[in-house]
Scaffold this active site. Sequence first.
Site, mmCIF file in Angstrom:
data_model
loop_
_atom_site.group_PDB
_atom_site.id
_atom_site.type_symbol
_atom_site.label_atom_id
_atom_site.label_comp_id
_atom_site.label_asym_id
_atom_site.label_seq_id
_atom_site.Cartn_x
_atom_site.Cartn_y
_atom_site.Cartn_z
ATOM 1 N N ASN A 109 0.709 -1.346 0.303
ATOM 2 C CA ASN A 109 -0.310 -0.130 0.036
ATOM 3 C C ASN A 109 0.537 1.109 -0.069
ATOM 4 O O ASN A 109 1.905 1.456 0.431
ATOM 5 C CB ASN A 109 -0.947 -0.078 1.314
ATOM 6 C CG ASN A 109 -2.045 1.135 1.182
ATOM 7 O OD1 ASN A 109 -2.232 1.819 0.081
ATOM 8 N ND2 ASN A 109 -1.657 1.808 2.724
ATOM 9 N N HIS A 111 0.493 5.308 1.427
ATOM 10 C CA HIS A 111 -0.290 5.529 2.307
ATOM 11 C C HIS A 111 0.745 7.618 2.134
ATOM 12 O O HIS A 111 2.017 7.422 2.606
ATOM 13 C CB HIS A 111 0.372 5.709 3.138
ATOM 14 C CG HIS A 111 -0.982 6.302 4.521
ATOM 15 N ND1 HIS A 111 -2.434 6.871 4.206
ATOM 16 C CD2 HIS A 111 -0.687 7.295 5.775
ATOM 17 C CE1 HIS A 111 -2.877 7.141 5.154
ATOM 18 N NE2 HIS A 111 -1.682 7.780 5.846
ATOM 19 N N SER A 138 4.668 6.432 2.412
ATOM 20 C CA SER A 138 5.105 5.334 3.107
ATOM 21 C C SER A 138 4.735 5.090 1.737
ATOM 22 O O SER A 138 3.448 4.130 1.769
ATOM 23 C CB SER A 138 4.855 5.437 4.287
ATOM 24 O OG SER A 138 4.999 6.177 5.770
ATOM 25 N N ASP A 147 -3.166 0.697 7.495
ATOM 26 C CA ASP A 147 -1.907 1.528 7.695
ATOM 27 C C ASP A 147 -0.727 1.043 8.699
ATOM 28 O O ASP A 147 0.037 2.064 8.787
ATOM 29 C CB ASP A 147 -2.210 3.268 7.454
ATOM 30 C CG ASP A 147 -3.104 3.978 6.264
ATOM 31 O OD1 ASP A 147 -2.964 2.920 5.126
ATOM 32 O OD2 ASP A 147 -4.580 4.509 6.178
HETATM 33 C C1 GRF Z 1 -2.080 8.900 -3.261
HETATM 34 O O1 GRF Z 1 -2.536 9.669 -2.201
HETATM 35 C C2 GRF Z 1 -2.778 7.637 -2.153
HETATM 36 O O2 GRF Z 1 -0.935 7.780 -1.213
HETATM 37 C C3 GRF Z 1 -3.862 7.649 -1.289
HETATM 38 O O3 GRF Z 1 -5.066 7.855 -2.228
HETATM 39 C C4 GRF Z 1 -4.231 8.407 -3.303
HETATM 40 C C5 GRF Z 1 -4.534 8.304 -4.798
HETATM 41 O O4 GRF Z 1 -4.476 8.986 -5.518
HETATM 42 N N1 GRF Z 1 -3.540 6.524 -1.007
HETATM 43 P P1 GRF Z 1 -3.707 8.463 -6.685
HETATM 44 O O5 GRF Z 1 -4.974 7.816 -7.686
HETATM 45 O O6 GRF Z 1 -2.719 7.252 -6.878
HETATM 46 O O7 GRF Z 1 -3.594 9.789 -8.088
#
Ligand code: GRF
Length: 202
Positions: A109, A111, A138, A147
């Site tokens: 994932n 985050h 991260s 998370d």
């Molecule tokens: C990103 O900020 C990611 O960290 C979070 O959700 C957002 C997704 O953005 N988990 P994208 O769809 O990849 O532009």
Amino acid sequence: MALKNVAILISGGGSNMVALLDSMVGDHPARPCLVMANSEDAGGLAKAEARGVKTAWVDHKPYGEDRAAFEAELNTHLEAAGTDIICLAGFMRILTPAFMETWQGRMLNIHPSLLPKYKGLNTHARALAAGDSEAGCSVHEATAELDGGPILCQARVPIAPDDDASTLAAKVLRLEHIIYPETLRRFAGGDNARRDHPIDAT
Ligand code: GRF
């Protein structure tokens, strides 16, 4: 070593998904096998299709509270695609412990915070409200803890005095697009040690 099949789960525009797809070429140890969303409207689906990647969507809404049934449908698609590794990339559904345990050790994932700070939503506003001097992102192994899970890579960026949540989000997103592909490449090659990204001073 056989190439690993990577499925990417999205809910939105999928900019991280695009960065991951575009990285899986040449000597990369993995290839995309599926991009899947929880809504037909996820903008990222068309971007995946334009890149010739198989797509699917499973609308969570008809399943209501029955998360297990929703996830069974996700698993049907994941298994049909021969998924070895799942990358969560802005997938905005909470997945059950049973699903997480099924894929644990094979699921990453990204985050937008320096975990363990600011799990959950609104990470940039929270970093600003706390008066933090730096922010970041991260990549971690996804586990049943939201998370949580072992951190594989972090990237940091200084917070400028005039940053707001949106300028900070843009700075961090740029780093996300660097460290997620970097980390997937290592992870797919069997390296799950933590290696942080050099500090970004731009
Ligand atoms: C990103 O900020 C990611 O960290 C979070 O959700 C957002 C997704 O953005 N988990 P994208 O769809 O990849 O532009």
